[in-house]
Design a protein around this motif. Structure first.
Motif, short mmCIF file in Angstrom:
data_model
loop_
_atom_site.label_atom_id
_atom_site.label_comp_id
_atom_site.label_asym_id
_atom_site.label_seq_id
_atom_site.Cartn_x
_atom_site.Cartn_y
_atom_site.Cartn_z
N HIS A 131 -2.63 0.24 -4.96
CA HIS A 131 -2.91 -0.57 -3.77
C HIS A 131 -3.20 0.32 -2.57
O HIS A 131 -4.05 0.00 -1.73
N TRP A 190 -3.16 2.29 8.41
CA TRP A 190 -3.29 0.95 7.86
C TRP A 190 -2.23 0.71 6.81
O TRP A 190 -1.70 1.65 6.20
N GLN A 191 -1.92 -0.55 6.62
CA GLN A 191 -0.90 -0.94 5.64
C GLN A 191 -1.28 -2.31 5.10
O GLN A 191 -1.77 -3.16 5.85
N SER A 192 -1.06 -2.52 3.79
CA SER A 192 -1.34 -3.85 3.24
C SER A 192 -0.07 -4.45 2.67
O SER A 192 0.86 -3.74 2.28
N THR A 252 -2.55 -9.17 3.13
CA THR A 252 -2.53 -9.07 4.58
C THR A 252 -2.65 -7.58 4.94
O THR A 252 -2.00 -6.74 4.33
N VAL A 253 -3.50 -7.29 5.90
CA VAL A 253 -3.69 -5.89 6.31
C VAL A 253 -3.39 -5.76 7.80
O VAL A 253 -3.85 -6.56 8.61
N SER A 254 -2.56 -4.77 8.13
CA SER A 254 -2.32 -4.38 9.52
C SER A 254 -2.94 -3.02 9.73
O SER A 254 -2.83 -2.16 8.85
N PHE A 255 -3.56 -2.83 10.89
CA PHE A 255 -4.08 -1.49 11.17
C PHE A 255 -3.83 -1.13 12.63
O PHE A 255 -3.67 -1.99 13.48
N GLN A 268 -5.24 -7.07 12.53
CA GLN A 268 -4.89 -7.85 11.33
C GLN A 268 -6.14 -8.29 10.58
O GLN A 268 -7.13 -8.68 11.22
N LEU A 270 -6.76 0.27 -0.42
CA LEU A 270 -6.81 0.06 1.03
C LEU A 270 -7.55 1.21 1.73
O LEU A 270 -8.33 0.98 2.65
N TRP A 298 -7.01 -11.49 3.68
CA TRP A 298 -7.90 -11.54 2.52
C TRP A 298 -7.36 -12.58 1.54
O TRP A 298 -6.25 -12.41 1.02
N SER A 326 0.83 -1.21 0.00
CA SER A 326 0.00 0.00 0.00
C SER A 326 0.87 1.26 0.00
O SER A 326 0.44 2.31 -0.49
#
Ligand SMILES: [Fe+2]
Length: 307
Positions: free
Chosen positions: A100, A123-125, A225-228, A145, A104, A148, A94
């Motif tokens: 990307h 957030w970061q993907s 994968t997403v972290s927030f 987390q 996001l 997807w 992202s």
């Protein structure tokens, strides 16, 4: 609500963050996730933002080896992952790729619209591409987390986010050493896990810090994968890091994990002073090193091949 999340209900909004939750999405229809787009992304991806890992035997994280793509074409890399026991993590897609990044932002706008109390502010993907037999060992993450699934099938075990599966000390170690897979695991933990099969078009959300492990069950796996983070999540990370410093650097067993009040602010200052210190950096560096490189044929060369 219909959007990227295709069937997000009022019940899902109530469960979000409190219980494991499997939702549906339409990312697989987006050109960004087509094979040519992914191959191109791999070829142009900056070295400092990816990890290439070769995996060892079941549950033995000591056999992980970190490697380098060595300029191989995207198609070669995808074929090597299809045939091997590898995973490639494009960790900050992202931030690296504007399309990307926009996608996001759109996802989080949808989530915040569906859940007005959802206070994620960062957030970061990443894109995780892994071999059909690959697995991610038991670990916990400090940020929120989301997983997807785009291609291939995974099985995900989600464990309770409290003792004995996860303790304050584990969270301190993760914050301090920046390495999530060193927390202890025993096979009987599985009796207390919730198990989800994740197919393309499905997404999994779980309570903060809940330990998990993942096995690929079918096909080359491609996941986003997403972290927030949120103000509360950020404050928890500060406390885990400060308590880890107190314990490991100064030999003091921390008693509190409060995220407000004078104790919190003292810890916030402590971790700010010490988090980039030589001691912390050398502890982290000792735990990582690059051991192999993919050659033009997609084979892992170097120490990995010799062992
Ligand atoms: Fe994770």
């Amino acid at each position: 609500m219909t959007g990227i999340l295709t069937r997000f209900s009022g019940r899902d909004a109530l469960l979000w963050g409190h219980q494991p939750l499997k939702l549906t999405h339409d990312l697989g229809q987006q050109a960004l996730f087509s094979r040519p787009a992914l191959a191109r992304l791999i070829e142009t991806y900056p070295r400092e933002h990816y990890s290439l890992i070769a995996m060892g035997a079941k549950h033995d994280s000591k056999l992980w080896q970190e490697g380098d793509l060595g300029g191989a074409s995207g198609e070669t890399v995808l074929d090597a992952i299809t045939q091997g026991r590898l995973w490639l993590n494009l960790r900050n897609v992202s931030g690296v790729d504007a399309a990307h990044g926009h996608l996001l932002d759109e996802i989080f706008a949808e989530l915040r619209q569906a859940m007005p109390g959802f206070d994620a502010n960062k957030w970061q993907s990443g894109i995780l591409i892994s071999s059909p037999g690959a697995q991610v060992y038991y670990h916990a993450d400090l940020p929120g987390q989301l997983l997807w699934q785009i291609a291939g099938k995974k099985r995900v075990w989600l464990y309770p986010n409290d003792a004995p599966f996860l303790t304050a000390r584990h969270l301190e170690d993760i914050a301090l050493f920046d390495l999530e897979v060193d927390i202890p695991y025993a096979p009987w933990y599985d009796e207390h896990a919730r198990v989800f099969d994740l197919a393309p078009g499905e997404m999994l959300s779980w309570p903060l810090n809940a330990p998990h492990r993942v096995e690929n069950v079918e096909g080359l796996s491609i996941s986003m994968t997403v972290s927030f983070s949120s103000p509360a999540i950020r404050r928890r990370e500060v406390v885990h890091l400060a308590n880890g410093l107190l314990r490991h650097r100064f030999g003091i067993a921390p008693k509190a994990a409060r995220i407000e009040g004078p104790g919190y602010f003292a810890k916030a200052v402590l971790q700010k002073l010490l988090r980039d210190s030589h001691w912390v950096r050398s502890q982290r560096k000792a735990r990582r090193e690059v051991a192999f490189q993919l050659d033009a044929g997609g084979q892992a060369a170097g120490r990995m091949a010799a062992e």
